[in-house]
Enzyme design. Structure first.
Site, PDB file in Angstrom:
ATOM      1  N   GLU A   1       0.107 -10.708  -3.118  1.00 26.12           N
ATOM      2  CA  GLU A   1       0.932 -11.918  -3.153  1.00 26.12           C
ATOM      3  C   GLU A   1       0.477 -12.843  -4.262  1.00 26.12           C
ATOM      4  O   GLU A   1      -0.717 -13.016  -4.470  1.00 26.12           O
ATOM      5  CB  GLU A   1       0.787 -12.710  -1.853  1.00 26.12           C
ATOM      6  CG  GLU A   1       1.486 -12.166  -0.668  1.00 26.12           C
ATOM      7  CD  GLU A   1       1.138 -13.016   0.525  1.00 26.12           C
ATOM      8  OE1 GLU A   1       1.716 -14.104   0.678  1.00 26.12           O
ATOM      9  OE2 GLU A   1       0.249 -12.600   1.281  1.00 26.12           O
TER      10      GLU A   1
ATOM     11  N   TYR B   1       0.836  -1.211   0.000  1.00 24.48           N
ATOM     12  CA  TYR B   1       0.000   0.000   0.000  1.00 24.48           C
ATOM     13  C   TYR B   1       0.867   1.255   0.000  1.00 24.48           C
ATOM     14  O   TYR B   1       0.520   2.260  -0.621  1.00 24.48           O
ATOM     15  CB  TYR B   1      -0.936   0.025   1.210  1.00 24.48           C
ATOM     16  CG  TYR B   1      -2.041  -1.013   1.189  1.00 24.48           C
ATOM     17  CD1 TYR B   1      -2.079  -2.029   0.244  1.00 24.48           C
ATOM     18  CD2 TYR B   1      -3.077  -0.967   2.128  1.00 24.48           C
ATOM     19  CE1 TYR B   1      -3.086  -2.969   0.245  1.00 24.48           C
ATOM     20  CE2 TYR B   1      -4.100  -1.903   2.130  1.00 24.48           C
ATOM     21  CZ  TYR B   1      -4.095  -2.909   1.190  1.00 24.48           C
ATOM     22  OH  TYR B   1      -5.102  -3.824   1.202  1.00 24.48           O
TER      23      TYR B   1
END
Length: 677
Positions: free
Chosen positions: A121, A23
């Site tokens: 991921e 982020y």
DNA sequence: ACGGGTATGACC
DNA sequence: TGGTCATAC
């Protein structure tokens, strides 16, 4: 809980790619001046400066940790830059991160089977790619090895003193007498280095990666050297790696199971697990978990990389901690409306970009009852068929909530058990959409059927009076306060105490789901009237646009100014073609290139032209749901096709009938009557 | 009753 | 099934 899977006999090459403080990177890309500065992303929250959800490595360097409050972070690191998560509809909006994540996925998916494990991921199965490389251009034959690959960390590599690190890596990768497993990993190293460079170049995001023979080890490795590095686990290094690894570091063992292993069996490292026989572990934790534990102690994990690039569900939720707990139905309804809007927007995007439809709507809430001793009774989750349309989702969510609330408060309600009325507080709400299926495109007979329907009479024109759209009978009856509550300002917390429905109804209806709505016919189901596609306006603006090609400027004239499903179909009927072969069951939705926000509506960027051409051919139609009566009218082949679409592995109507009145179910995704010819 | 908002998977 | 629980980031 984990379940054991046998390791396949042949060596695989698996990579786990993990974005570095993702982020933060997304925000730094948006505001490049923040690059290199200690930065954290905080979730909007007046309280103590908000909660940190991502922390840059610079900030970590000065002691800032995730799950600090903003104020603590400032104290630890006065220069820290705090960036807020975007807020929409009064709640955190993670869309920018989601689309940034799919940018990454669409790059990584090119080189092998790819699984989106989370927003930041990815697992890759690079076995095929590595085998090809080994056959065609093995590392030892290359005159130079990628610099990035040479920076890899190779576990267990003994590095002689004074030796050049990169030289040893090169030697390892190119070693001629290595066994096949190591050679494959060597290829994996080169491939992953290449991919990471590509990700960096095309997205500006750095990532770390682990390369190993299975997912578990790859995941373990990706976290060992961060940021922006990669780590390899050769077969020979496994035992040593695991022997001293704290048990809680293993994925799946970070929680209660790991704690139990420690406290009940005295196991502190994965190596300690080796002392326990498989049966012993099974005695403690069941057959599956026992075997699973026995395997992971030995570095064995046969779990496959799922070829899935898209999420399997969408959810939107918010918590209302402590004093902010919701106490009135109207307030709950207000927030459910907000959450439903967001959910709907995401469902629209998914339909638009990926041609997928969700068929189940679920409501989750958490609550407590102040008066009771047992104040922490679980608030039940409820689900029902998902009907496309914002207001439908809002209504259904609210109905589900009320059904759950009745159950929560007990069949006997919290009737004044004395003269105290029992009150509830809602501390968390969420709505989610699941059971998402691809709509096959192109040659589909469903599509042709709809294309042939040039016009469909509008239902919304004929009107669906709000009153009728109401609620499950029991729900409406049970909530006498509802009407007055609705009139109240949503912001204001008006205490409404719960009163029980009369018992006859409450029992009968306790597990019911909202009934079919009166106006549910083909148009209400298919018309996208309620289905505004996200445009570039409003809260969507800072999201990299997800618009695909020429879709936005199509007709809105029909059906009261709203585009109908038919309009949508027409747009894609020009290039009917079968879906391209994709890995497993999905293609990734390729978001358009970032930047260039202003003029993104009508034209696809040239950069993505090739991709978009392909996408156009994949485009199908959208079907939110089809009313049973309408479904019965569909041609036989279409019924059959739709059935197999929604129940891929089951014979039609195979399920045992619930004994209930099937017609109450409003979506064919949930109700399959015998075929009619 | 703050690690928030999401997401996945197993189990019964 | 649907609903709960556990786990993870």
């Amino acid at each position: 809980m984990p379940v054991a899977r046998p390791e396949t006999s042949d060596a695989r090459v698996i990579a786990h790619v993990d974005m570095d403080c993702f982020y933060v990177q997304v925000e730094q890309r948006k505001q490049p001046e923040l690059r290199g500065l200690p930065t954290a992303v905080v979730q909007y929250n007046e309280w103590q400066g908000g909660a940190l959800i991502a922390v840059s490595y610079e900030a970590r360097g000065c002691g800032v940790k995730r799950s600090m409050r903003g104020e603590e972070a400032k104290a630890a690191c006065p220069e820290i830059q705090l960036v807020q998560v975007p807020v929409a509809r009064g709640k955190a909006d993670l869309n920018t991160y989601r689309s940034a994540g799919s940018e990454v996925v669409s790059i990584l998916a090119q080189s092998g089977k790819c699984e989106r494990a989370s927003i930041d991921e990815v697992y890759l199965d690079l076995t095929d790619a590595a085998e090809s490389m080994l056959a065609d251009a093995p590392p030892e034959s290359l005159e130079s090895i990628d610099e990035e690959a040479l920076k890899s960390h190779i576990l267990g590599m003994t590095r002689e003193d004074g030796d050049d690190f990169k030289e040893s890596v090169r030697d390892w990768i190119c070693r001629k007498d290595a066994d096949r497993r190591d050679k494959l990993l060597g290829c994996g190293i080169i491939i992953v280095a290449e991919l990471r460079k590509q990700v960096l170049k095309e997205t500006e995001f750095s990532c770390s990666a682990g390369i190993a023979h299975n997912k578990m080890l790859a995941k373990l490795a990706s976290g060992m050297n961060k940021p922006a590095q990669q780590t390899v686990v050769p077969y020979a290094a496994v035992q040593e790696l695991l022997s001293s690894l704290p048990i809680k570091k293993m994925k799946q063992l970070g929680g209660k199971l790991g704690t139990s292993l420690q406290t009940d069996l005295g196991i502190d490292t994965v190596g300690d697990l080796l002392q326990f026989s498989e049966t012993k572990l099974q005695e403690h934790y069941g057959v599956n978990t026992g075997t699973w534990l026995w395997n992971i102690a030995r570095g064995i994990s046969g779990e496959e990389v799922q070829g899935r690039l898209l999420p399997k569900s969408h959810g939107s939720g918010k918590t209302f901690p402590g004093p902010r707990a919701l106490r009135s139905l109207s307030n709950v309804q207000h927030w459910l409306n907000q959450l439903s809007e967001e959910l709907y927007e995401r469902l629209s995007s998914d339909l638009e970009q990926n041609k997928r439809i969700a068929s189940t709507l679920t409501l989750h809430a958490s609550a407590f009852r102040s008066k009771d001793s047992d104040s922490h009774k679980k608030f039940p989750s409820k689900s029902c068929p998902l009907r496309y349309g914002v207001t439908k989702i809002q209504e259904d969510a609210f109905n589900l909530f009320q059904a759950a609330l009745r159950e929560y408060m007990g069949p006997f309600g919290t009737k004044p058990q004395g003269n105290k009325k029992e009150t509830w507080r809602i501390t968390g709400l969420s709505v989610s959409a699941s059971k998402i299926v691809d709509i096959p495109s192109g040659t589909s007979s469903i599509m042709r059927y709809f294309q042939s329907q040039s016009t469909i009479p509008s239902c919304s024109a004929s009107g669906c009076p709000q009153e009728h759209v109401a609620v499950t009978p029991s729900a409406s009856e049970s909530c006498s306060e509802q009407k007055s509550a609705e009139a109240a300002m949503p912001e204001e917390d008006i205490t409404v105490t719960y009163t029980s429905p009369d018992l006859d109804n409450s029992y009968r209806d306790s597990d019911m789901v909202p009934e079919k709505f009166p106006c549910q016919d083909v148009v209400s189901c298919l018309s996208t009237g309620a289905m505004e596609f996200p445009t570039q306006s409003g809260s969507n603006r800072d999201t990299p646009t997800k618009t695909i090609g020429r879709k936005t400027n199509n007709s809105k004239e029909k059906n009261g100014g709203m585009p109908s499903i038919v309009d949508i179909f027409k747009n894609y009927s020009a290039t009917p073609q079968s879906k391209q072969e994709t890995q497993e069951d999905s293609t990734v939705s390729l978001t358009s290139k970032r930047g260039n926000l202003s003029s993104s509506t009508s034209h696809s960027s040239e950069v993505n032209q090739e991709v978009e051409d392909r996408r156009d051919t994949e485009w199908g139609y959208k079907v939110g749901e089809i009313d049973q009566s309408v479904f019965d009218e569909l041609p036989y082949e279409i019924q059959r096709e739709y059935r197999s679409l929604l129940r891929p592995n089951k014979r039609p109507n195979a399920g045992k009938s619930k004994g209930g009145d099937g017609s109450a179910s409003s979506s064919i995704a949930h109700y399959f009557p015998p075929l009619k010819r």
